[in-house]
Scaffold this active site. Structure first.
Site, PDB file in Angstrom:
ATOM      1  N   HIS A   1      -5.822  -6.113   4.453  1.00 59.03           N
ATOM      2  CA  HIS A   1      -4.723  -5.009   4.058  1.00 59.03           C
ATOM      3  C   HIS A   1      -3.913  -4.693   5.436  1.00 59.03           C
ATOM      4  O   HIS A   1      -4.504  -5.124   6.635  1.00 59.03           O
ATOM      5  CB  HIS A   1      -4.960  -3.523   3.906  1.00 59.03           C
ATOM      6  CG  HIS A   1      -5.172  -3.242   2.734  1.00 59.03           C
ATOM      7  ND1 HIS A   1      -4.935  -2.289   1.656  1.00 59.03           N
ATOM      8  CD2 HIS A   1      -6.726  -3.776   1.972  1.00 59.03           C
ATOM      9  CE1 HIS A   1      -5.540  -2.329   0.219  1.00 59.03           C
ATOM     10  NE2 HIS A   1      -6.328  -3.235   0.043  1.00 59.03           N
TER      11      HIS A   1
ATOM     12  N   CYS B   1       0.887  -1.279   0.323  1.00 59.39           N
ATOM     13  CA  CYS B   1       0.064   0.213  -0.352  1.00 59.39           C
ATOM     14  C   CYS B   1       0.849   1.319   0.130  1.00 59.39           C
ATOM     15  O   CYS B   1       1.812   1.637   0.699  1.00 59.39           O
ATOM     16  CB  CYS B   1      -1.247  -0.037   1.444  1.00 59.39           C
ATOM     17  SG  CYS B   1      -0.715   0.978   2.789  1.00 59.39           S
ATOM     18  N   GLU B   2       0.224   2.498  -0.948  1.00 56.32           N
ATOM     19  CA  GLU B   2       1.178   3.280  -1.341  1.00 56.32           C
ATOM     20  C   GLU B   2       1.121   4.283   0.453  1.00 56.32           C
ATOM     21  O   GLU B   2       1.942   4.967   0.144  1.00 56.32           O
ATOM     22  CB  GLU B   2       1.013   4.141  -2.306  1.00 56.32           C
ATOM     23  CG  GLU B   2      -0.028   4.417  -2.100  1.00 56.32           C
ATOM     24  CD  GLU B   2      -0.283   5.559  -3.526  1.00 56.32           C
ATOM     25  OE1 GLU B   2       0.544   4.689  -4.838  1.00 56.32           O
ATOM     26  OE2 GLU B   2      -0.845   6.818  -4.000  1.00 56.32           O
ATOM     27  N   HIS B   3       0.343   4.473   1.205  1.00 56.08           N
ATOM     28  CA  HIS B   3      -0.322   4.857   2.067  1.00 56.08           C
ATOM     29  C   HIS B   3       0.978   4.465   2.969  1.00 56.08           C
ATOM     30  O   HIS B   3       1.380   6.022   4.067  1.00 56.08           O
ATOM     31  CB  HIS B   3      -1.646   4.821   2.653  1.00 56.08           C
ATOM     32  CG  HIS B   3      -2.789   5.671   1.278  1.00 56.08           C
ATOM     33  ND1 HIS B   3      -3.704   4.894   1.726  1.00 56.08           N
ATOM     34  CD2 HIS B   3      -2.238   6.151   0.368  1.00 56.08           C
ATOM     35  CE1 HIS B   3      -4.302   5.413   0.329  1.00 56.08           C
ATOM     36  NE2 HIS B   3      -3.385   6.196  -0.297  1.00 56.08           N
ATOM     37  N   HIS B   4       1.156   3.081   3.776  1.00 56.40           N
ATOM     38  CA  HIS B   4       1.522   2.799   4.775  1.00 56.40           C
ATOM     39  C   HIS B   4       3.469   2.059   4.451  1.00 56.40           C
ATOM     40  O   HIS B   4       3.775   2.006   5.571  1.00 56.40           O
ATOM     41  CB  HIS B   4       0.771   1.873   5.722  1.00 56.40           C
ATOM     42  CG  HIS B   4      -0.328   2.991   6.426  1.00 56.40           C
ATOM     43  ND1 HIS B   4      -1.227   2.300   5.234  1.00 56.40           N
ATOM     44  CD2 HIS B   4      -0.406   3.800   7.078  1.00 56.40           C
ATOM     45  CE1 HIS B   4      -2.310   3.771   6.020  1.00 56.40           C
ATOM     46  NE2 HIS B   4      -1.581   4.674   6.629  1.00 56.40           N
TER      47      HIS B   4
ATOM     48  N   GLN C   1      -4.963  -0.459  -3.971  1.00 59.05           N
ATOM     49  CA  GLN C   1      -5.787  -1.484  -4.760  1.00 59.05           C
ATOM     50  C   GLN C   1      -6.949  -0.966  -5.920  1.00 59.05           C
ATOM     51  O   GLN C   1      -7.190  -1.772  -6.976  1.00 59.05           O
ATOM     52  CB  GLN C   1      -7.368  -2.341  -3.636  1.00 59.05           C
ATOM     53  CG  GLN C   1      -7.519  -3.622  -3.863  1.00 59.05           C
ATOM     54  CD  GLN C   1      -8.614  -4.016  -2.277  1.00 59.05           C
ATOM     55  OE1 GLN C   1      -8.088  -4.011  -1.875  1.00 59.05           O
ATOM     56  NE2 GLN C   1      -9.475  -4.902  -3.349  1.00 59.05           N
TER      57      GLN C   1
ATOM     58  N   CYS D   1      -2.261  -2.494   7.033  1.00 54.22           N
ATOM     59  CA  CYS D   1      -2.003  -0.933   7.774  1.00 54.22           C
ATOM     60  C   CYS D   1      -3.533  -1.358   8.262  1.00 54.22           C
ATOM     61  O   CYS D   1      -4.154  -0.475   8.961  1.00 54.22           O
ATOM     62  CB  CYS D   1      -1.774  -0.015   6.660  1.00 54.22           C
ATOM     63  SG  CYS D   1      -3.062  -0.016   5.297  1.00 54.22           S
TER      64      CYS D   1
HETATM   65 ZN   LIG Z   1      -2.660   1.495   4.246  1.00 51.83          ZN
END
Ligand SMILES: [Zn+2]
Length: 216
Positions: free
Chosen positions: A170, A101-104, A142, A172
């Site tokens: 996920h 995931c690009e956020h975490h 996703q 995260c």
């Molecule tokens: Zn994430």
């Protein structure tokens, strides 16, 4: 090695071939230095024996997990698009994938189902999991992963339509924040006749509900 492990190994070997001349990024020590900084910031001792090799391992790991950026789609397809007179739905489901995931920068993973209805051309079946892999091995969300797989097939094959459904967990969500173990996120992308025709979309969804053959 189990058959699955064997397949995965073969796949990694092949995807490395498809990365072409560029190969994995050569080390300039920047990733290692950054990982070392993170270890210091969280209060660790990067020089203790257990962590001594960690910056280098993390560098190699990210190169592997983001190998999809360096896959050449032409090499991946390698001429595996064939003219046929077939216009029924082709469905490949239960395709396992792992992404970040690009956020975490934490993993999300699950399965993809990909379907299309040809318009005179089909793609070699083994290529579909590879297309999923090419986009999964990047920093992703996703929704975009789902869309990119659908767009790629629509663009290359020009079929009557494409449907992609991805179900994933996920880390995260599971490990941090709201901590909801067992949460599964589902995304879908439907193009062409899969979007315009209810009956086609329903047929696709019915395929997904069917359990795979084998012992109950
Ligand atoms: Zn994430």
């Amino acid at each position: 090695m189990s058959p699955t492990e064997h397949d995965l190994r073969a796949f990694v070997d092949e995807i490395e071939l498809e990365m072409g001349e560029d190969g994995p990024p050569t080390g300039n020590g920047k990733v290692e230095a950054a990982v070392r900084e993170i270890l210091l910031e969280i209060g660790e001792d990067p020089d203790r024996p257990g962590l001594a090799g960690t910056p280098e391992r993390v560098h190699r790991m990210y190169a592997e997990l983001t190998a999809g950026y360096r896959v050449d789609p032409e090499r991946l397809l390698n001429g595996a698009i064939f003219k046929v007179d077939y216009s029924e739905m082709v469905v490949v489901r239960d395709i396992p994938f792992y992404s970040l995931c690009e956020h975490h920068l934490l993993p999300f993973f699950g399965t993809a189902a990909v379907a299309y209805i040809p318009r005179g051309r089909v793609i070699g079946l083994s290529k579909i999991p590879r297309i999923v892999e090419m986009y999964a091995r990047r920093l992703q969300i996703q929704e975009r992963l789902t869309q990119q797989i659908a767009d790629f097939l629509q663009g290359r094959l020009e079929p009557q339509g494409v449907g992609v459904v991805i179900e994933a967990t996920h880390l995260c969500t599971v490990m941090r924040g709201i901590r909801k173990p067992g949460t599964i996120m589902t995304t879908s992308s439907v193009l062409g006749i899969f979007r315009s025709r209810d009956k086609t979309r329903a047929e696709f969804l019915a395929h997904l509900e069917r359990r795979p053959p084998g012992p109950a």
